[in-house]
Design a protein around this motif. Sequence first.
Motif, PDB file in Angstrom:
ATOM      1  N   LYS A 213       8.761 -93.218  -8.984  1.00 18.79           N
ATOM      2  CA  LYS A 213       8.499 -92.639  -7.663  1.00 18.79           C
ATOM      3  C   LYS A 213       9.806 -92.380  -6.927  1.00 18.79           C
ATOM      4  O   LYS A 213       9.983 -91.333  -6.284  1.00 18.79           O
ATOM      5  CB  LYS A 213       7.604 -93.567  -6.858  1.00 18.79           C
ATOM      6  N   ASP A 214      10.741 -93.312  -7.013  1.00 20.67           N
ATOM      7  CA  ASP A 214      12.034 -93.138  -6.355  1.00 20.67           C
ATOM      8  C   ASP A 214      12.828 -92.002  -6.988  1.00 20.67           C
ATOM      9  O   ASP A 214      13.461 -91.197  -6.296  1.00 20.67           O
ATOM     10  CB  ASP A 214      12.829 -94.435  -6.420  1.00 20.67           C
ATOM     11  N   SER A 216      11.515 -89.462  -8.509  1.00 24.23           N
ATOM     12  CA  SER A 216      10.828 -88.222  -8.124  1.00 24.23           C
ATOM     13  C   SER A 216      11.221 -87.790  -6.715  1.00 24.23           C
ATOM     14  O   SER A 216      11.377 -86.600  -6.444  1.00 24.23           O
ATOM     15  CB  SER A 216       9.318 -88.409  -8.210  1.00 24.23           C
ATOM     16  N   THR A 217      11.392 -88.757  -5.818  1.00 20.91           N
ATOM     17  CA  THR A 217      11.843 -88.437  -4.457  1.00 20.91           C
ATOM     18  C   THR A 217      13.233 -87.805  -4.498  1.00 20.91           C
ATOM     19  O   THR A 217      13.512 -86.825  -3.797  1.00 20.91           O
ATOM     20  CB  THR A 217      11.877 -89.710  -3.595  1.00 20.91           C
ATOM     21  N   LYS A 221      12.665 -83.891  -3.669  1.00 16.57           N
ATOM     22  CA  LYS A 221      12.868 -83.726  -2.231  1.00 16.57           C
ATOM     23  C   LYS A 221      14.339 -83.638  -1.854  1.00 16.57           C
ATOM     24  O   LYS A 221      14.776 -82.668  -1.234  1.00 16.57           O
ATOM     25  CB  LYS A 221      12.182 -84.876  -1.478  1.00 16.57           C
TER      26      LYS A 221
END
Length: 363
Positions: A213-214, A216-217, A221
């Motif tokens: 998740k980190d 992917s951020t 983003k």
Amino acid sequence: MSRSVTLEKGKNNMIGISIGGGAPFCPVLYIVQVFHRTPAHDEGSLAPGDELVSINGTYVKGLTRKEAANLIQTVKGTVVIAFQRIEPPKGKTSDIMMKKVKHRLVERMKDSTADTLGLSRAVLVNDKLVRKVEYLESTTKVYKGIADRAKMVLGNVKAMAEAHRAFGLVFNSFGVYETQQSASIAFTNFGNAHKALADEGDKLIKQIGPILKDLSTFLDKAVPDTKLTLKKYSDAKFEFLSYCLKVKELDDEEYEAAQYGTQLTRVMSGNYPYRVFLRCRYAAKLRFVKLRSDVLVKLQLLDNKRVQDVAFQLERLVASMYVYYRQCHNTLKPAAVFPIEVQLTIDSSPYVRDKPEEQGVEQ
């Protein structure tokens, strides 16, 4: 409608503007530049292209630029300037658009190629800041590859955990129905070991999930946001360079006319087109400087995240997988109970239906 501004002179007895136009060729005096970190710049009202109306109450129309400068220099302390704000038209001319295209093409050329084609290169064209985009893209590919493969591993671990759990249940069933005690214990231990493997897989999934998740951020983003800012910065830079080139062309035109003793119509009528480009250049410069500052900040933050946070997450990823494989090895090692003696008669299997003899089937 004229406006006025009151400026306090700096230590060098200047307010921070340069003046253009004036007698004998141009009927108006106007501001050419507002210098950085000066009273005029800090106050913010004056901008290039604005027409000067009066200085300390003295109207300047018909004066030379030197006479107007003397009006400012001879006053001590406070200077009051009345001016006429120029409002440039919205949009860009086709000439400016073509210059932006040219700068985009020249930026990726080598010096020798540009010289061979006769294309001039501005100082800001070969910008190292924009070159960081290539490094950013290569870094993104590396981390994206790691994230994609980690997701594949995660999917495989999940499938393996489900298979180990089902496998463990099967061997536990064998242990329950096995008549020989040693074989029953062996099957049960082997089944429990596989259920423990499934539990280790579940732990790994819970650990890797936040790490992915980190990442992917960072990839979805932070990196796209920085690249978008870089794109805006690049566009602002090319626009600023285009206006700089256009102002220089007009300057050269005026210089050439002066050399031949001719007068330009635009200069004699107030030099409005030139003043418009001065104002546009100034606005483009402000936008360029702001976006450059934003890009530097975002690149620094992105680099800090890459060096510190992302590196830490990758370390966690490797450590979690190492612990998983080590625990799997330690879990299976005591479960190596084979060879064992097993009663393989048909009665010992819980999965066999009624005997054929009981169903009246001839053997």
